[in-house]
Design a protein around this motif. Structure first.
Motif, mmCIF file in Angstrom:
data_model
loop_
_atom_site.group_PDB
_atom_site.id
_atom_site.type_symbol
_atom_site.label_atom_id
_atom_site.label_comp_id
_atom_site.label_asym_id
_atom_site.label_seq_id
_atom_site.Cartn_x
_atom_site.Cartn_y
_atom_site.Cartn_z
ATOM 1 N N TRP A 130 0.813 -1.219 0.000
ATOM 2 C CA TRP A 130 0.000 0.000 0.000
ATOM 3 C C TRP A 130 0.845 1.267 0.000
ATOM 4 C CZ3 TRP A 130 -5.007 -0.484 -0.992
ATOM 5 C CH2 TRP A 130 -5.630 -1.702 -0.702
ATOM 6 N N GLY A 131 2.116 1.158 0.300
ATOM 7 C CA GLY A 131 2.965 2.326 0.355
ATOM 8 C C GLY A 131 3.556 2.724 -0.989
ATOM 9 N N LEU A 132 3.424 1.853 -2.009
ATOM 10 C CA LEU A 132 3.979 2.151 -3.324
ATOM 11 C C LEU A 132 2.928 2.797 -4.223
ATOM 12 C CD1 LEU A 132 6.145 -1.061 -3.881
ATOM 13 C CD2 LEU A 132 6.810 1.150 -2.903
ATOM 14 N N THR A 133 3.306 3.109 -5.447
ATOM 15 C CA THR A 133 2.458 3.908 -6.332
ATOM 16 C C THR A 133 1.102 3.262 -6.597
ATOM 17 O OG1 THR A 133 4.439 4.761 -7.428
ATOM 18 C CG2 THR A 133 2.351 5.044 -8.571
ATOM 19 N N ALA A 134 1.081 1.971 -6.919
ATOM 20 C CA ALA A 134 -0.186 1.297 -7.219
ATOM 21 C C ALA A 134 -1.105 1.293 -6.008
ATOM 22 C CB ALA A 134 0.081 -0.133 -7.690
ATOM 23 N N GLY A 135 -0.558 1.015 -4.827
ATOM 24 C CA GLY A 135 -1.372 1.006 -3.613
ATOM 25 C C GLY A 135 -1.946 2.371 -3.309
ATOM 26 N N ARG A 136 -1.141 3.418 -3.469
ATOM 27 C CA ARG A 136 -1.627 4.779 -3.210
ATOM 28 C C ARG A 136 -2.716 5.164 -4.209
ATOM 29 N NH1 ARG A 136 3.991 5.836 -2.692
ATOM 30 N NH2 ARG A 136 3.963 7.016 -4.662
ATOM 31 N N LEU A 137 -2.570 4.699 -5.450
ATOM 32 C CA LEU A 137 -3.583 4.965 -6.465
ATOM 33 C C LEU A 137 -4.903 4.293 -6.102
ATOM 34 C CD1 LEU A 137 -3.722 6.479 -9.187
ATOM 35 C CD2 LEU A 137 -3.203 4.315 -10.318
ATOM 36 N N ARG A 189 4.650 2.167 -17.218
ATOM 37 C CA ARG A 189 4.471 1.594 -18.546
ATOM 38 C C ARG A 189 3.283 0.633 -18.515
ATOM 39 N NH1 ARG A 189 8.752 -1.414 -16.308
ATOM 40 N NH2 ARG A 189 8.511 -3.679 -16.489
ATOM 41 N N VAL A 190 2.814 0.291 -19.694
ATOM 42 C CA VAL A 190 1.694 -0.645 -19.819
ATOM 43 C C VAL A 190 2.226 -1.992 -20.287
ATOM 44 C CG1 VAL A 190 -0.529 -1.097 -20.906
ATOM 45 C CG2 VAL A 190 0.158 1.252 -20.423
ATOM 46 N N GLU A 191 1.775 -3.051 -19.630
ATOM 47 C CA GLU A 191 2.134 -4.406 -20.035
ATOM 48 C C GLU A 191 0.860 -5.105 -20.491
ATOM 49 O OE1 GLU A 191 3.873 -6.078 -16.552
ATOM 50 O OE2 GLU A 191 5.806 -5.097 -16.851
ATOM 51 N N GLY A 192 0.796 -5.448 -21.753
ATOM 52 C CA GLY A 192 -0.383 -6.112 -22.287
ATOM 53 C C GLY A 192 -0.053 -6.846 -23.558
ATOM 54 N N GLU A 193 -0.914 -7.787 -23.936
ATOM 55 C CA GLU A 193 -0.703 -8.589 -25.134
ATOM 56 C C GLU A 193 -1.853 -8.385 -26.103
ATOM 57 O OE1 GLU A 193 -0.218 -12.656 -24.121
ATOM 58 O OE2 GLU A 193 1.543 -12.337 -22.851
ATOM 59 N N ALA A 194 -1.522 -8.257 -27.365
ATOM 60 C CA ALA A 194 -2.542 -8.134 -28.397
ATOM 61 C C ALA A 194 -3.206 -9.490 -28.644
ATOM 62 C CB ALA A 194 -1.910 -7.615 -29.693
ATOM 63 N N GLY A 195 -4.414 -9.449 -29.191
ATOM 64 C CA GLY A 195 -5.100 -10.683 -29.567
ATOM 65 C C GLY A 195 -5.777 -11.414 -28.429
ATOM 66 N N ARG A 206 2.553 -0.897 -14.838
ATOM 67 C CA ARG A 206 3.757 -1.228 -14.065
ATOM 68 C C ARG A 206 4.503 0.071 -13.773
ATOM 69 N NH1 ARG A 206 5.651 -5.941 -11.658
ATOM 70 N NH2 ARG A 206 4.939 -7.099 -13.519
ATOM 71 N N PHE A 207 4.721 0.346 -12.481
ATOM 72 C CA PHE A 207 5.325 1.612 -12.081
ATOM 73 C C PHE A 207 6.817 1.447 -11.785
ATOM 74 C CE2 PHE A 207 0.812 1.722 -11.032
ATOM 75 C CZ PHE A 207 0.418 2.840 -11.745
ATOM 76 N N GLN A 208 7.499 2.587 -11.740
ATOM 77 C CA GLN A 208 8.952 2.593 -11.593
ATOM 78 C C GLN A 208 9.408 1.942 -10.293
ATOM 79 O OE1 GLN A 208 10.736 6.511 -11.268
ATOM 80 N NE2 GLN A 208 12.518 5.894 -12.457
ATOM 81 N N ASP A 209 8.588 2.043 -9.235
ATOM 82 C CA ASP A 209 8.973 1.467 -7.944
ATOM 83 C C ASP A 209 8.704 -0.035 -7.853
ATOM 84 O OD1 ASP A 209 6.210 1.436 -7.773
ATOM 85 O OD2 ASP A 209 6.086 2.970 -6.213
ATOM 86 N N GLY A 210 8.276 -0.638 -8.962
ATOM 87 C CA GLY A 210 8.040 -2.082 -8.996
ATOM 88 C C GLY A 210 6.604 -2.483 -8.717
ATOM 89 N N SER A 211 5.767 -1.560 -8.286
ATOM 90 C CA SER A 211 4.371 -1.886 -8.025
ATOM 91 C C SER A 211 3.597 -1.989 -9.338
ATOM 92 C CB SER A 211 3.734 -0.828 -7.121
ATOM 93 O OG SER A 211 3.719 0.446 -7.742
ATOM 94 N N VAL A 234 4.661 -0.888 -29.530
ATOM 95 C CA VAL A 234 5.378 0.376 -29.583
ATOM 96 C C VAL A 234 6.537 0.344 -28.603
ATOM 97 C CG1 VAL A 234 5.229 2.866 -29.200
ATOM 98 C CG2 VAL A 234 3.361 1.667 -30.313
ATOM 99 N N SER A 235 7.710 0.574 -29.041
ATOM 100 C CA SER A 235 8.900 0.588 -28.186
ATOM 101 C C SER A 235 8.811 1.713 -27.165
ATOM 102 C CB SER A 235 10.160 0.774 -29.029
ATOM 103 O OG SER A 235 11.304 0.869 -28.218
ATOM 104 N N GLY A 236 9.099 1.374 -25.891
ATOM 105 C CA GLY A 236 9.073 2.375 -24.839
ATOM 106 C C GLY A 236 7.765 2.457 -24.105
ATOM 107 N N VAL A 237 6.700 1.802 -24.656
ATOM 108 C CA VAL A 237 5.397 1.818 -23.971
ATOM 109 C C VAL A 237 5.174 0.518 -23.260
ATOM 110 C CG1 VAL A 237 2.916 1.997 -24.318
ATOM 111 C CG2 VAL A 237 4.453 3.446 -25.655
ATOM 112 N N SER A 238 5.505 -0.567 -23.838
ATOM 113 C CA SER A 238 5.317 -1.864 -23.200
ATOM 114 C C SER A 238 6.648 -2.377 -22.711
ATOM 115 C CB SER A 238 4.705 -2.861 -24.205
ATOM 116 O OG SER A 238 4.570 -4.108 -23.616
ATOM 117 N N GLY A 239 6.619 -2.956 -21.438
ATOM 118 C CA GLY A 239 7.875 -3.457 -20.906
ATOM 119 C C GLY A 239 8.106 -4.889 -21.277
#
Length: 239
Positions: A130-137, A189-195, A206-211, A234-239
């Motif tokens: 809860w202390g990281l970015t996703a939890g705070r969001l 960044r966004v992690e997702g698969e087409a199809g 996925r946030f920079q702090d790993g959350s 797209v390069s730079g958008v998906s990890g």
């Protein structure tokens, strides 16, 4: 596909044309945070608000349906008491009742054990900190908007999350939403698969702090397909 006024509103709040956008929701209810964490975050709502018809239905259920159920249960109980007046039948039913209760306790014990194991597993909503970015969001998810829907928008260098002040909205017609969170692509960044199958497609922020935050229930198939194709290619958008 999102209507013209939706895209017009997107251009206004972004100041540019997005490369992809999609309306989405949390896949599961927000887990209950520790009390001190919730208090420190302002004790915001953790659930969406119900429509007024929900409360009308609850009142009708309590004052109309419940009395009928109680009357039916009372009638069945009286019938059982009358049947149990015969000594032999009473003894047999008592013996059967004890056997059912014993097997029920065994089944309930097994069920409780399974539930505890499930509770200790990943909630599937976010990483659990809860202390990281996703939890705070998540802690301010319903403080930002009473609606569970969020509009995720991508530009060449930003990831923005927008919400509407309304509890109910149409993904194709909403035009009163505004940005509630914004990140540079080196922060999120966004992690997702087409199809992915329509109706079951998901993606993660996925946030920079790993959350991370899991999102699904993607609205508007054309927008969802384009969004997933974009983040997977797209390069730079998906990890």
């Amino acid at each position: 596909m999102a209507k013209r006024k939706v895209r017009r509103r997107v251009r206004v709040i972004l100041g540019e044309e997005p490369i992809a956008l999609v309306w989405c929701e949390l896949l599961k209810p927000i887990p209950v945070p520790p009390k001190d964490v919730h208090r420190a975050a302002g004790k915001g709502r953790l659930r969406s608000r119900h429509h007024w018809l929900f409360y009308v239905g609850a009142v009708v259920f309590c004052f109309v349906v419940v009395p009928f159920i109680l009357i039916d249960m009372l009638g069945k109980k009286i019938d059982r008491l009358l049947l149990n007046r015969e000594p032999g039948r009473r003894a047999r039913r008592s013996r059967e009742g004890r056997e059912r209760q014993g097997s029920g306790r065994v089944e309930r014990g097994s069920a409780v054990g399974g539930e505890s194991e499930s509770d200790s597993a990943d909630s599937g909503v976010f990483d659990g900190d809860w202390g990281l970015t996703a939890g705070r969001l998540l802690l301010r998810w319903y403080s930002d908007s009473p609606s569970p829907r969020r509009l995720v928008m991508l530009t060449p260098d930003r990831l923005c999350v927008a919400a509407s002040p309304r509890r109910r909205l149409s993904p194709t017609r909403a035009d009163d939403f505004d940005t509630v969170a914004e990140f540079q692509l080196d922060q999120a960044r966004v992690e997702g698969e087409a199809g992915q199958p329509r109706g079951f497609a998901t993606f993660r922020l996925r946030f920079q702090d790993g959350s991370w935050l899991e999102l699904g229930r993607l609205a508007e198939p054309d927008d969802a397909d384009q969004f997933l194709r974009t983040v997977s290619g797209v390069s730079g958008v998906s990890g």
